[in-house]
Motif scaffolding. Structure first.
Motif, PDB file in Angstrom:
ATOM      1  N   ARG A 106     -12.322  15.503   0.126  1.00 43.73           N
ATOM      2  CA  ARG A 106     -12.508  15.539   1.576  1.00 43.73           C
ATOM      3  C   ARG A 106     -12.792  14.145   2.106  1.00 43.73           C
ATOM      4  N   PRO A 107     -12.598  13.930   3.411  1.00 41.00           N
ATOM      5  CA  PRO A 107     -12.824  12.589   3.982  1.00 41.00           C
ATOM      6  C   PRO A 107     -14.260  12.118   3.797  1.00 41.00           C
ATOM      7  N   ARG A 108     -14.412  10.858   3.449  1.00 43.39           N
ATOM      8  CA  ARG A 108     -15.725  10.266   3.252  1.00 43.39           C
ATOM      9  C   ARG A 108     -15.959   9.167   4.292  1.00 43.39           C
ATOM     10  N   PRO A 109     -17.102   9.158   4.946  1.00 43.19           N
ATOM     11  CA  PRO A 109     -17.428   8.053   5.843  1.00 43.19           C
ATOM     12  C   PRO A 109     -17.447   6.733   5.069  1.00 43.19           C
ATOM     13  N   PRO A 110     -17.288   5.598   5.738  1.00 43.87           N
ATOM     14  CA  PRO A 110     -17.284   4.301   5.049  1.00 43.87           C
ATOM     15  C   PRO A 110     -18.518   4.101   4.181  1.00 43.87           C
ATOM     16  N   HIS A 111     -18.293   3.640   2.947  1.00 41.94           N
ATOM     17  CA  HIS A 111     -19.322   3.321   1.966  1.00 41.94           C
ATOM     18  C   HIS A 111     -20.075   4.542   1.441  1.00 41.94           C
ATOM     19  N   LEU A 131     -19.792  10.215  -1.580  1.00 47.97           N
ATOM     20  CA  LEU A 131     -19.304  11.581  -1.494  1.00 47.97           C
ATOM     21  C   LEU A 131     -19.028  11.924  -0.038  1.00 47.97           C
ATOM     22  N   SER A 132     -18.222  12.961   0.173  1.00 45.28           N
ATOM     23  CA  SER A 132     -18.013  13.463   1.528  1.00 45.28           C
ATOM     24  C   SER A 132     -19.250  14.244   1.967  1.00 45.28           C
ATOM     25  N   PRO A 133     -19.427  14.438   3.278  1.00 42.76           N
ATOM     26  CA  PRO A 133     -20.569  15.248   3.731  1.00 42.76           C
ATOM     27  C   PRO A 133     -20.601  16.631   3.089  1.00 42.76           C
ATOM     28  N   TRP A 134     -19.446  17.262   2.912  1.00 39.45           N
ATOM     29  CA  TRP A 134     -19.403  18.573   2.259  1.00 39.45           C
ATOM     30  C   TRP A 134     -19.955  18.489   0.842  1.00 39.45           C
ATOM     31  N   ALA A 135     -19.577  17.462   0.095  1.00 38.24           N
ATOM     32  CA  ALA A 135     -20.035  17.321  -1.286  1.00 38.24           C
ATOM     33  C   ALA A 135     -21.530  17.001  -1.344  1.00 38.24           C
ATOM     34  N   VAL A 136     -22.038  16.263  -0.362  1.00 35.31           N
ATOM     35  CA  VAL A 136     -23.470  15.961  -0.317  1.00 35.31           C
ATOM     36  C   VAL A 136     -24.266  17.254  -0.140  1.00 35.31           C
ATOM     37  N   VAL A 137     -23.798  18.130   0.758  1.00 35.90           N
ATOM     38  CA  VAL A 137     -24.474  19.411   0.973  1.00 35.90           C
ATOM     39  C   VAL A 137     -24.407  20.262  -0.298  1.00 35.90           C
ATOM     40  N   THR A 138     -23.255  20.260  -0.961  1.00 42.94           N
ATOM     41  CA  THR A 138     -23.114  21.006  -2.212  1.00 42.94           C
ATOM     42  C   THR A 138     -24.067  20.480  -3.269  1.00 42.94           C
ATOM     43  N   TYR A 139     -24.215  19.158  -3.332  1.00 43.25           N
ATOM     44  CA  TYR A 139     -25.142  18.546  -4.292  1.00 43.25           C
ATOM     45  C   TYR A 139     -26.570  19.013  -4.034  1.00 43.25           C
ATOM     46  N   LEU A 140     -26.986  19.080  -2.765  1.00 42.35           N
ATOM     47  CA  LEU A 140     -28.349  19.475  -2.455  1.00 42.35           C
ATOM     48  C   LEU A 140     -28.590  20.966  -2.671  1.00 42.35           C
TER      49      LEU A 140
END
Length: 372
Positions: free
Chosen positions: A39-44, A47-56
């Motif tokens: 999924r699209p990742r913001p600069p730098h 992970l993508s926001p979706w993956a960050v939520v999945t990680y948490l």
């Protein structure tokens, strides 16, 4: 006469750290998420926001790799926090002590930037240097102001690298020092007038701050600074089962880190500790029939974790290896009775009115009375 000299362990041989950073403990999960994340990742961002939520919150990746939950709570709340970091607003995690603010902050920074160590610990003695920059005074006196003499703060490093900076206990920092953040958060620049220069933040830079308003010595945020934060309030767990799951998970992790033997029957006592904390917090017994006095202590989930971990240590080193009521009683009384007068009255009333009539809590009642 002979003497023996014990070798001092070097960093390479000293063993594992007592409390590794999130990006170290969960390196395999972060790597697996990065590989599966399309999924699209913001600069730098790593992970993508979706993956960050999945990680948490945990889940299972398409290749079957399990991701353990780091936070048990509202998914929407976590999504709002992660989405905030992808904007130009900073994130303020607010809540009573022990609601996992620091824990969530660390894991967010680890998932977004791969680094959770750009940290400013807020205290009443925190100065502007901790937020802006300081100087190597030996070089400053010898050479005058220069890039070599400048000592960057964690915030400055995060700005230069497009990473997340963390500020713990923001409201404990004096108000005039807090305001050093205003230019950083609004203009995304940090002026260095001594060098006639400035640091401009790279894309990906943001700040996660934590705060609570229950402790003494709190400095309220100015309206100018508060406007630059999006506030997310982390509540105490709403359901008993959630709180039991959180305590069980964290106790298992801490027991592994401290190399404590596994205690197979810990769940029963964990549930008892959680029940006591929830009843005293709410001022109402679990069956809703009895009103009781609430002590001054917060009685948070973090304190429940501490009580059970202490009980595990007692059971492992001085007991029979089975966590019992007597093992948790001492830590529990210490967590509840902070004020030796009013809290002791509330605790005695709770033991007599709520605990004593419960037949299956007889051993726990006796243990608490013996400690008292």
């Amino acid at each position: 006469m002979t003497t023996t000299t014990e070798a001092v362990p070097t960093p390479a041989t000293a063993g594992e750290p007592l409390r590794p950073h999130a990006e170290q403990v969960y390196a395999a999960e972060l790597t697996a998420l990065a590989a599966a994340d399309d999924r699209p990742r913001p600069p730098h961002w790593r992970l993508s926001p979706w993956a960050v939520v999945t990680y948490l919150l945990g889940g299972v990746l398409p290749d079957g790799t399990p991701v353990s939950p780091k936070y048990v709570g509202s998914r929407r709340l976590v999504e709002v926090a992660v989405a905030t970091l992808a904007t130009d607003r900073a994130l303020l995690l607010l809540g009573v002590p022990g609601t996992a603010k620091s824990w969530v902050s660390e894991h967010l920074a680890a998932a977004v930037s791969g680094r959770s160590t750009l940290l400013v610990q807020g205290t009443s003695g925190t100065t502007e240097d901790a937020i802006r920059y300081g100087w190597n005074y030996a070089r400053l006196l010898a050479e005058g102001p220069s890039d070599a003499a400048l000592v960057p703060s964690p915030v400055m490093v995060a700005m230069r690298t497009g990473a997340i900076a963390r500020i713990e206990e923001l409201t404990r920092i004096p108000a005039d020092v807090q305001d050093a953040l205003i230019t950083v958060l609004s203009e995304k620049t940090l002026p260095v007038p001594e060098l006639g220069d400035e640091v401009q933040a790279l894309k990906g830079f943001n700040v996660i701050a934590t705060a609570n308003d229950r402790d003494k010595g709190v400095n309220d945020l100015s309206s100018a600074l508060r406007r630059r934060f999006n506030t997310v309030v982390l509540p105490l767990p709403a359901r008993e089962e959630d709180e039991v799951a959180i305590v069980s998970s964290r106790v298992a992790e801490m027991a592994s880190s401290l190399e404590l033997p596994a205690v197979p029957t810990a769940v029963e006592e964990i549930r008892r500790v959680v029940t006591v904390f929830r009843e005293l917090r709410s001022g109402l017994s679990a069956d809703g029939r009895t009103r009781i006095k609430s002590p001054s202590a917060t009685l948070s989930t973090a304190e429940a974790i501490s009580v059970v971990t202490s009980g595990l240590a007692l059971s492992a080193h001085f007991g029979d290896g089975q966590l019992r009521a007597a093992d948790v009683a001492a830590g529990l009384v210490g967590a509840v009775v902070k004020d030796p007068v009013s809290d002791q009255v509330a605790w005695d009333e709770y033991l007599e009115v709520v605990v004593r009539p419960r037949e299956d809590w007889a051993a726990f009642y006796r243990a608490c009375r013996e400690v008292g």
